[in-house]
Write a protein that holds these residues in place. Sequence first.
Motif, PDB file in Angstrom:
ATOM      1  N   THR A  80       0.819  -1.218   0.000  1.00  5.89           N
ATOM      2  CA  THR A  80       0.000   0.000   0.000  1.00  5.89           C
ATOM      3  C   THR A  80       0.854   1.270   0.000  1.00  5.89           C
ATOM      4  O   THR A  80       0.314   2.376  -0.024  1.00  5.89           O
ATOM      5  CB  THR A  80      -0.931   0.050   1.239  1.00  5.89           C
ATOM      6  N   ASN A  82       3.177   4.264  -1.293  1.00  5.36           N
ATOM      7  CA  ASN A  82       3.418   4.992  -2.535  1.00  5.36           C
ATOM      8  C   ASN A  82       4.935   5.099  -2.729  1.00  5.36           C
ATOM      9  O   ASN A  82       5.580   5.995  -2.195  1.00  5.36           O
ATOM     10  CB  ASN A  82       2.777   6.381  -2.451  1.00  5.36           C
ATOM     11  N   SER A  84       6.717   6.022  -5.102  1.00  2.94           N
ATOM     12  CA  SER A  84       7.236   7.158  -5.859  1.00  2.94           C
ATOM     13  C   SER A  84       7.302   8.428  -5.020  1.00  2.94           C
ATOM     14  O   SER A  84       7.790   9.448  -5.479  1.00  2.94           O
ATOM     15  CB  SER A  84       6.353   7.426  -7.074  1.00  2.94           C
ATOM     16  N   PHE A  85       6.802   8.365  -3.808  1.00  2.00           N
ATOM     17  CA  PHE A  85       6.834   9.541  -2.939  1.00  2.00           C
ATOM     18  C   PHE A  85       8.301   9.885  -2.647  1.00  2.00           C
ATOM     19  O   PHE A  85       9.096   9.001  -2.335  1.00  2.00           O
ATOM     20  CB  PHE A  85       6.099   9.243  -1.635  1.00  2.00           C
ATOM     21  N   PRO A  86       8.654  11.165  -2.729  1.00  2.08           N
ATOM     22  CA  PRO A  86      10.066  11.523  -2.552  1.00  2.08           C
ATOM     23  C   PRO A  86      10.508  11.531  -1.095  1.00  2.08           C
ATOM     24  O   PRO A  86      10.588  12.584  -0.465  1.00  2.08           O
ATOM     25  CB  PRO A  86      10.143  12.929  -3.162  1.00  2.08           C
ATOM     26  N   ARG A 132      12.365   3.588  -2.892  1.00  4.15           N
ATOM     27  CA  ARG A 132      12.108   2.659  -3.998  1.00  4.15           C
ATOM     28  C   ARG A 132      13.387   1.949  -4.459  1.00  4.15           C
ATOM     29  O   ARG A 132      13.320   0.932  -5.138  1.00  4.15           O
ATOM     30  CB  ARG A 132      11.466   3.403  -5.171  1.00  4.15           C
TER      31      ARG A 132
ATOM     32  N   LEU B  37       1.804  15.783  -4.555  1.00  2.00           N
ATOM     33  CA  LEU B  37       2.057  14.493  -3.906  1.00  2.00           C
ATOM     34  C   LEU B  37       0.792  13.853  -3.356  1.00  2.00           C
ATOM     35  O   LEU B  37       0.733  12.636  -3.184  1.00  2.00           O
ATOM     36  CB  LEU B  37       3.095  14.654  -2.795  1.00  2.00           C
ATOM     37  N   ALA B 277       4.756   8.017 -11.535  1.00  2.00           N
ATOM     38  CA  ALA B 277       3.772   7.482 -10.595  1.00  2.00           C
ATOM     39  C   ALA B 277       3.010   8.570  -9.859  1.00  2.00           C
ATOM     40  O   ALA B 277       2.095   8.270  -9.112  1.00  2.00           O
ATOM     41  CB  ALA B 277       4.452   6.571  -9.600  1.00  2.00           C
ATOM     42  N   ARG B 280      -0.328   8.172 -10.636  1.00  5.44           N
ATOM     43  CA  ARG B 280      -0.972   6.953 -10.118  1.00  5.44           C
ATOM     44  C   ARG B 280      -1.192   7.035  -8.625  1.00  5.44           C
ATOM     45  O   ARG B 280      -1.500   6.061  -7.982  1.00  5.44           O
ATOM     46  CB  ARG B 280      -0.099   5.740 -10.431  1.00  5.44           C
ATOM     47  N   ARG B 281      -0.980   8.222  -8.055  1.00  5.97           N
ATOM     48  CA  ARG B 281      -1.143   8.390  -6.617  1.00  5.97           C
ATOM     49  C   ARG B 281      -2.557   8.031  -6.209  1.00  5.97           C
ATOM     50  O   ARG B 281      -3.479   8.093  -6.991  1.00  5.97           O
ATOM     51  CB  ARG B 281      -0.844   9.854  -6.247  1.00  5.97           C
ATOM     52  N   VAL B 283      -3.127   5.346  -3.525  1.00  9.65           N
ATOM     53  CA  VAL B 283      -3.085   3.933  -3.199  1.00  9.65           C
ATOM     54  C   VAL B 283      -4.254   3.613  -2.278  1.00  9.65           C
ATOM     55  O   VAL B 283      -4.531   4.337  -1.335  1.00  9.65           O
ATOM     56  CB  VAL B 283      -1.756   3.612  -2.490  1.00  9.65           C
TER      57      VAL B 283
END
Lengths: 264, 289
Positions: A80, A82, A84-86, A132, B37, B277, B280-281, B283
């Motif tokens: 679950t 994310n 790609s979150f920085p 990631r 974000l 992505a 695609r946020r 989740v």
Amino acid sequence: MSASVELVALEGVTCGYGSEAVLVDVDVAVAKREFVGIVGPSGAGKTTVLRVIAGSMPPAHGRVRRRAGLRVAYVPQIETINWSFPVTVQECVLMARVSSRRLPWASRVERVAVSEVLARLGIEELRERHIRELSGGQQQRVFIARALLGEPELLLMDEPTSGVDVRLRHEVLHLLDDLNARGLAIVLMTHDLNGIATHLPRLVCLNRRVIATGSPAEVLSPEVLERTYGASMQVLEHGGMPVVVDTFEHRHEHLPGVPEGSAA
Amino acid sequence: MIDGLLAPFEFEFFRNGLAVATLAGGLCGLIGVYVVLKGMSYIGHGLSHAIFGGFAASALLGVNFLLGAGAWGVASALMINAVTRRRVIGSDAAIGVITTASFALGLALFAFFGGAGANFDAALFGSILGVGTEDVVAIAAVSLLAGTLIFLRYRALLFTTFDPEVADASGVNTARMDALLMLVLAGSILATMQVLGVTLIAAALVIPATVARMLTNSFSRMLWMAATIGVVCGFVGMNLSYHLDVQSGPTIVLVAATMFAAVFMVTGATGRRRTAALARRGVAPAWAD
């Protein structure tokens, strides 16, 4: 268990989302240093139990007794997240200190604490890496590290081995076993009966209600599993441990439009 | 050439406009990080249109624009937040319903009672002609307030944006954090509408944050990078706007878009993977089990 110190207890808890009850009259207690697995099918309310234990979901009926000042940490399913979150590993782990300091940057004490917890889990050299850029096992360790930085007495884990291979499953199980041996109480939910559940000291079989609770040898019986999962299963024994086997009956139904004997 | 570049600084309206555009760029860049974000890029577009409804109502009722449109924008933002948190419908649908209804109401009010003209165009596309000292003070105050709130609530906002379910379980009041972010966003849009116009604010929110995301994997670095990119776009865009004799809003957005294209090409596959992505946020939370 009666002689041990109770951390949290759900007593006759009924709750749900909207008008639909997900949990009905649930009794679950977790003691200090316990390692409990919650098993059940999809939609059984396993995550909801974790949420009630964590205190983020109040029960509609029943009550939750929680030891005063109990520190609880929650590790979500890594599926679950994310990815790609920085956030770097250090930024992610520091989220556990959300309330301890107003300033955005980490104090020297916090940086030391992060280093220690990452070193303990063997990922200290990854602190500046993006989340990631890690392997599955390392990603799981980052979120366990975040939980441990809050110095919890009770760790809640949601499907810690969901979607991972056998080697990583063993890695996670050994890590949790080690943390439990050091005094951390753990409650994890899993659908993995043979890979995880049979290795735990105590199981709670849940399907909206508590179907059974006890050691794997006590609760993993065909009758309990059928009541929990609504499907027929056999339980064998291998090396003194129960092994659950699906009883899959082949039914030869004739499909409309497909001639008998043809490969549909 | 230097004289030519410095020529517009003789005019007070330009100096005010430049200050507002630069501050607006930084402010939108900063807030845009959270907007992007959280997968709510459309909210900048929607909320600016919603505030346009308040703008129209304020003009017709003769009340102060900042108060009228501000109250309207805050109410819209809080409604979007409340609808989204119920999880029955997604944030994109909530934004679509509430903000387009508000925008349509603004258009209907103008159609019924008149009022289309300079103010209407300025609200839609931005104009520096009407920027006065009070606008500079207003946006400086909003920027200071937003910056202070983000600085003081940095950890809780980061946790809420990244992992709202666990943040909630960890004692963070995520509902309050979401509402706070919406209020800051509404205030920022209101303060920047004069320069950028309702149709272009979304770009000022989204582009700097997206460019920053292509350049870094760290949240803290993304925050200051996005704010800096916004400042540069505002400053350069405003100067170009004067020299090219094009409206300020479109010019600022085109500068930002050019920067996006340049960074997109320079960072290549790495940058594209980082931003791919973002779309695609959203989740699905696991709590529903």
